[in-house]
Write an enzyme that holds these catalytic residues in place. Structure first.
Site, PDB file in Angstrom:
ATOM      1  N   LYS A 151       0.877  -1.161   0.000  1.00 10.94           N
ATOM      2  CA  LYS A 151       0.000   0.000   0.000  1.00 10.94           C
ATOM      3  C   LYS A 151       0.922   1.221   0.000  1.00 10.94           C
ATOM      4  O   LYS A 151       2.021   1.180   0.567  1.00 10.94           O
ATOM      5  CB  LYS A 151      -0.853  -0.033   1.272  1.00 10.94           C
ATOM      6  CG  LYS A 151      -1.999   0.957   1.298  1.00 10.94           C
ATOM      7  CD  LYS A 151      -2.858   0.677   2.549  1.00 10.94           C
ATOM      8  CE  LYS A 151      -3.950   1.705   2.715  1.00 10.94           C
ATOM      9  NZ  LYS A 151      -5.013   1.557   1.721  1.00 10.94           N
ATOM     10  N   ASN A 176     -13.493   4.341  -4.044  1.00  3.08           N
ATOM     11  CA  ASN A 176     -12.882   4.472  -2.727  1.00  3.08           C
ATOM     12  C   ASN A 176     -12.156   5.787  -2.592  1.00  3.08           C
ATOM     13  O   ASN A 176     -11.587   6.309  -3.545  1.00  3.08           O
ATOM     14  CB  ASN A 176     -11.927   3.312  -2.441  1.00  3.08           C
ATOM     15  CG  ASN A 176     -10.500   3.634  -2.840  1.00  3.08           C
ATOM     16  OD1 ASN A 176      -9.743   4.247  -2.076  1.00  3.08           O
ATOM     17  ND2 ASN A 176     -10.121   3.249  -4.045  1.00  3.08           N
ATOM     18  N   ALA A 177     -12.213   6.324  -1.385  1.00  4.80           N
ATOM     19  CA  ALA A 177     -11.377   7.459  -1.005  1.00  4.80           C
ATOM     20  C   ALA A 177     -10.828   7.147   0.377  1.00  4.80           C
ATOM     21  O   ALA A 177     -11.258   7.698   1.385  1.00  4.80           O
ATOM     22  CB  ALA A 177     -12.166   8.762  -1.006  1.00  4.80           C
ATOM     23  N   LEU A 219      -5.001   7.392   1.113  1.00  8.31           N
ATOM     24  CA  LEU A 219      -3.585   7.063   1.321  1.00  8.31           C
ATOM     25  C   LEU A 219      -3.219   6.921   2.795  1.00  8.31           C
ATOM     26  O   LEU A 219      -2.147   7.345   3.240  1.00  8.31           O
ATOM     27  CB  LEU A 219      -2.683   8.127   0.665  1.00  8.31           C
ATOM     28  CG  LEU A 219      -2.759   8.230  -0.863  1.00  8.31           C
ATOM     29  CD1 LEU A 219      -1.974   9.452  -1.349  1.00  8.31           C
ATOM     30  CD2 LEU A 219      -2.230   6.968  -1.535  1.00  8.31           C
ATOM     31  N   ASN A 259       3.701   6.397  -6.817  1.00 12.46           N
ATOM     32  CA  ASN A 259       2.279   6.682  -6.932  1.00 12.46           C
ATOM     33  C   ASN A 259       2.111   8.173  -7.215  1.00 12.46           C
ATOM     34  O   ASN A 259       2.112   8.991  -6.301  1.00 12.46           O
ATOM     35  CB  ASN A 259       1.559   6.270  -5.650  1.00 12.46           C
ATOM     36  CG  ASN A 259       0.071   6.561  -5.703  1.00 12.46           C
ATOM     37  OD1 ASN A 259      -0.416   7.180  -6.660  1.00 12.46           O
ATOM     38  ND2 ASN A 259      -0.664   6.134  -4.692  1.00 12.46           N
ATOM     39  N   CYS A 267      -2.857   8.630  -7.613  1.00 12.26           N
ATOM     40  CA  CYS A 267      -4.024   8.425  -6.756  1.00 12.26           C
ATOM     41  C   CYS A 267      -5.013   9.576  -6.955  1.00 12.26           C
ATOM     42  O   CYS A 267      -4.647  10.740  -6.792  1.00 12.26           O
ATOM     43  CB  CYS A 267      -3.605   8.362  -5.294  1.00 12.26           C
ATOM     44  SG  CYS A 267      -5.009   8.270  -4.177  1.00 12.26           S
ATOM     45  N   ILE A 293      -3.340   0.987 -15.038  1.00  8.49           N
ATOM     46  CA  ILE A 293      -3.648   2.360 -14.674  1.00  8.49           C
ATOM     47  C   ILE A 293      -4.068   2.423 -13.202  1.00  8.49           C
ATOM     48  O   ILE A 293      -4.474   1.399 -12.638  1.00  8.49           O
ATOM     49  CB  ILE A 293      -4.837   2.914 -15.519  1.00  8.49           C
ATOM     50  CG1 ILE A 293      -6.053   1.992 -15.362  1.00  8.49           C
ATOM     51  CG2 ILE A 293      -4.457   3.077 -16.964  1.00  8.49           C
ATOM     52  CD1 ILE A 293      -7.326   2.456 -16.082  1.00  8.49           C
TER      53      ILE A 293
END
Lengths: 301, 265
Positions: free
Chosen positions: A45, A69-70, A73, A123, A126, A188
């Site tokens: 993650k 989803n939110a 992070l 990342n 996001c 992606i």
């Protein structure tokens, strides 16, 4: 060499499936579990410099063809995450997904964990990150290139860049990343953001109101992105987006991905998804007479 | 699908000065004691154990202790107010054996009472150790008395039943009576202590664990436990002792919403 083995940027994988970033993977235990469940490699993650609680719940809601989803992070920060990485059982290659607001944050993080993983995945994609992280970077070719260039200067292990599809031209960003020294691309990240509204109350269900769309619904777009980018770059592509069975994997390989990542469909299939997909691939390749995954990559072109 | 369903609060039961049970009309299918619901109050969403399942009246209930902002908001609701529910989630208690000791501590009594009602309704001999700090925090006494289960109360201050910890009473009871199985839900310190006791007595047992949870659908990884990696929301929350032996953070530490570890006192 078994039929499913591949090599990505010099990293040997026993099969072309990986656990995707953001799904489980916030502890060594869950990463090791994905490895034991048949994944050819695991991606953590995403983590950043400081501990981050992410958004309040609801952070995830199901929609037709996947989820939005939110989570935001959430992660315990690089210093805590380092302790997790030290406990990886190394049964399969591990890739650290990292995020930051600028090239200095990225460099700071990767320098702390470089010796504990086989590759880095940046990342910059996001769609629900805060504070100028995530797709705020990945939607800008120059910002993306700056970060890739700086990180590449600071690490010896392969640097993979995960891109967002939420741009006018993903090929342009892919080329900027390649020119800046990226060793591979992951295509992606989740799409959108999207929204789901409760019809009884009229309230958007996610606390953050909007969230990234993932799951089978985004697969056709992911396939197109892989197909287009494959024609324009020379570095390997890792395909991700909506994979639920071996047939989905084949489409990604045909489009030009060298291997794939699996995330959201764990919700439908459980952790057996990796083994089931690998068994399906083996059966298909035997039937078709393919000797290796490499023979399949890009045959749609 | 993993989408909240909006339901009206049909009935609110004041169980104790700090605990209320909320009853909803619900199309009961395969809800199992030990499973939980994700409860959305249009502001936040948290996992809550199912404490009541009535497949005839088609009702379910959740029992909530007022301990923080979210639970206070829910305690302030009235009958007729709405909540969003999704679930049931997770693996509930397995019913096996003909004589079962169930041990519940504090709000841990919520899944325990649902289990006890179901098991005793099936004709299984159920003995309940209900532990609380003091007598008026003992939960579900009326429901237990209406059922065929036998109630043994236990309070820290001795105001009802056994004076001391539920684990002490459990150890005493286990040394006097043979049971086929033990079921437990309560503070983790208590569960760890009972785990050691049932291991000593070599009795199969199931425990219901709790960890910080976000998605509830097995994706975010927030509730994964060391070292096996299992998700409390899918592989749990209920585990047999054989499985708990592989969860070496049990009784030791837990992770918060960002994933930082904290020792369990």
């Amino acid at each position: 060499m078994t039929i499913l083995e591949i090599e990505l940027c010099g990293i040997k994988m026993r099969n072309p499936t990986m656990l995707a970033a953001g799904i489980l993977g916030s502890t060594a235990s869950s990463l090791n579990w994905a490895g034991r469940s048949g994944a050819g490699a695991v991606v953590t993650k995403s983590f950043g410099i400081e501990p981050n609680k992410g958004y309040s719940n609801p952070t995830t809601v199901e929609v037709m063809g996947g989820i939005i989803n939110a989570v935001g992070l959430s992660n315990p920060g690089v210093n805590n995450f380092k302790l997790e990485l030290e406990k990886l059982d190394k049964s399969v290659p591990a890739i650290a997904s990292v995020y930051g607001a600028n090239q200095y944050e990225f460099s700071d993080i990767v320098s702390k964990i470089e010796n504990l993983v086989d590759a880095i995945e940046l990342n910059v994609s996001c769609p629900h990150a805060m504070g100028g992280c995530g797709s705020a970077i990945g939607q800008d070719p120059n910002l993306t290139a700056d970060i890739v260039r700086t990180v590449k200067k600071n690490v010896k292990i392969p640097v993979i860049v995960k891109l967002t599809p939420n741009v006018t031209d993903i090929v342009e960003i892919a080329q900027y990343a390649e020119d800046a020294g990226a060793d591979a691309l992951t295509l992606i990240n989740s799409m959108g953001p999207g929204m789901k509204i409760d019809i009884e109350t009229g309230i958007p269900i996610l606390k953050n109101r909007v969230g990234g769309l993932s799951g089978p619904a985004i697969k056709p777009i992911a396939i197109r992105c892989v197909f287009d980018v494959f024609e324009s770059v020379d570095i390997p592509i890792i395909g991700v987006g909506g994979i639920r069975d071996y047939k989905d994997v084949l489409e990604f390989l045909y489009a030009g991905a060298q291997c794939v990542q699996i995330g959201t469909s764990i919700m439908y299939e459980g952790m057996d998804i990796f083994t089931n997909i690998n068994n399906g691939l083996r059966r298909f390749m035997d039937k078709k007479g393919y000797g290796s995954v490499d023979e399949i990559v890009g045959i749609a072109h | 699908m993993n989408i909240p369903r909006i339901v009206k609060i049909k009935q609110i039961i004041n169980e104790s000065p700090t605990v209320k049970t909320f009853i909803f009309d619900w199309d009961v299918k395969d809800e199992i004691p030990g499973q939980f619901m994700m409860v959305w109050n249009f502001n936040n969403e948290k996992p809550m154990s199912i404490s009541y399942i009535d497949p005839v009246k088609n009702e379910i209930g959740i029992s909530i202790r007022n301990i923080g902002k979210f639970t206070k908001q829910i305690h302030n609701l009235c009958e007729g107010d709405k909540l969003g529910l999704r679930g049931p989630y997770g693996r509930g208690f397995h019913i096996a054996g003909s004589k079962i000791l169930v041990v519940g501590g504090g709000i841990g009594m919520a899944p325990i009472i649902a289990f006890s009602d179901k098991a005793s309704g099936m004709g299984i001999e159920v003995h309940i150790i209900s532990a609380a700090t003091t007598h008026n925090e003992l939960l579900f006494n009326d429901r237990i008395e209406k059922s065929d289960a036998k109630l043994l109360t236990c309070t820290d201050d001795g105001t009802s039943g056994f004076c001391g910890f539920g684990t002490d009473l459990a150890e005493k009871t286990l040394s006097e009576i043979d049971y086929d199985m033990v079921i437990c839900c309560g503070p983790e310190v208590m569960m760890k202590k009972l785990f050691d006791i049932v291991e000593k007595f070599k009795i199969p047992a199931q425990f219901s664990m709790e960890r910080y949870m976000k998605c509830g659908m097995g994706l975010c990884g927030q509730c994964c436990v060391d070292n096996v990696g299992w998700r409390i929301c899918v592989e749990g929350p209920v585990f047999w002792t054989d499985e708990l032996r592989m969860i070496n953070e049990f009784g030791q530490y837990r992770r918060d919403s960002s994933g930082v570890k904290h020792n369990i006192p």
